[in-house]
Design a protein around this motif. Structure first.
Motif, short mmCIF file in Angstrom:
data_model
loop_
_atom_site.label_atom_id
_atom_site.label_comp_id
_atom_site.label_asym_id
_atom_site.label_seq_id
_atom_site.Cartn_x
_atom_site.Cartn_y
_atom_site.Cartn_z
N ILE A 167 0.84 -1.21 0.00
CA ILE A 167 0.00 0.00 0.00
C ILE A 167 0.87 1.25 0.00
CG2 ILE A 167 -1.63 1.34 1.41
CD1 ILE A 167 -2.94 -0.91 -0.11
N SER A 221 -2.68 7.39 0.45
CA SER A 221 -2.45 6.28 1.38
C SER A 221 -3.61 6.14 2.36
CB SER A 221 -1.12 6.46 2.12
OG SER A 221 -1.14 7.61 2.92
N THR A 222 -4.17 7.26 2.80
CA THR A 222 -5.33 7.18 3.69
C THR A 222 -6.52 6.53 2.98
OG1 THR A 222 -4.60 9.15 4.87
CG2 THR A 222 -6.91 8.53 5.10
N ALA A 223 -6.75 6.94 1.74
CA ALA A 223 -7.86 6.36 0.98
C ALA A 223 -7.65 4.87 0.74
CB ALA A 223 -8.02 7.09 -0.35
N LEU A 224 -6.43 4.46 0.42
CA LEU A 224 -6.16 3.04 0.18
C LEU A 224 -6.32 2.21 1.45
CD1 LEU A 224 -3.08 3.25 -2.20
CD2 LEU A 224 -5.37 2.47 -2.78
N MET A 254 -8.14 2.98 4.14
CA MET A 254 -9.56 2.95 4.50
C MET A 254 -10.35 2.04 3.56
SD MET A 254 -10.06 4.57 7.18
CE MET A 254 -8.52 4.79 8.00
N GLY A 255 -10.01 2.07 2.29
CA GLY A 255 -10.67 1.17 1.34
C GLY A 255 -10.36 -0.29 1.64
N GLY A 256 -9.10 -0.56 2.00
CA GLY A 256 -8.73 -1.93 2.37
C GLY A 256 -9.44 -2.39 3.62
N ALA A 284 -12.31 -1.25 4.70
CA ALA A 284 -13.72 -1.43 4.36
C ALA A 284 -13.95 -2.76 3.66
CB ALA A 284 -14.19 -0.27 3.48
N LEU A 285 -13.06 -3.14 2.74
CA LEU A 285 -13.19 -4.42 2.06
C LEU A 285 -12.99 -5.58 3.04
CD1 LEU A 285 -11.36 -3.82 -1.33
CD2 LEU A 285 -13.78 -4.29 -0.97
N ARG A 297 -15.97 -6.02 5.22
CA ARG A 297 -17.13 -6.50 4.47
C ARG A 297 -17.05 -8.00 4.25
NH1 ARG A 297 -20.87 -4.10 0.60
NH2 ARG A 297 -21.62 -5.76 -0.74
#
Length: 98
Positions: free
Chosen positions: A19, A83-86, A88-90, A92-93, A96
């Motif tokens: 990441i 990096s924050t978006a990646l 947080m997206g990771g 979230a995935l 889930r």
């Protein structure tokens, strides 16, 4: 149990380093595309400010320093955002699917 924990930590370490590498690569691309427009839109004002406050003869040095500052600003802001978006997206995935 200890082996499983070490295996999970190694997986997280590889994921986080990937990441971080992806964020750095994308930040370089954003810097390549974003720093020149920022520089060209602001260099006139910066040089006028520098001449008004520090006198004539500082234009070249100001242009060089301002170019480095623009590149650093775009790089570090984009790296932090990406990096924050990646991450947080990771997360979230992961939440889930787990």
């Amino acid at each position: 149990m200890s082996f499983m924990r070490k295996h999970q930590e190694a997986g997280r370490s590889i994921f986080m380093s990937s990441i971080q590498g992806l964020a750095n690569t994308l930040a370089l691309v954003v810097t390549f595309l974003g720093a020149p427009p920022l520089y060209s839109k602001s260099i006139g004002w910066i040089q006028t400010f520098a001449v008004g406050h520090y006198g004539y003869g500082v234009e070249d040095m100001t242009a060089l320093v301002w170019g480095v500052i623009c590149a650093a600003l775009v790089f570090f802001i984009s790296r932090a955002s990406i990096s924050t978006a990646l991450v947080m997206g990771g997360i979230a995935l992961a939440t889930r699917f787990l």
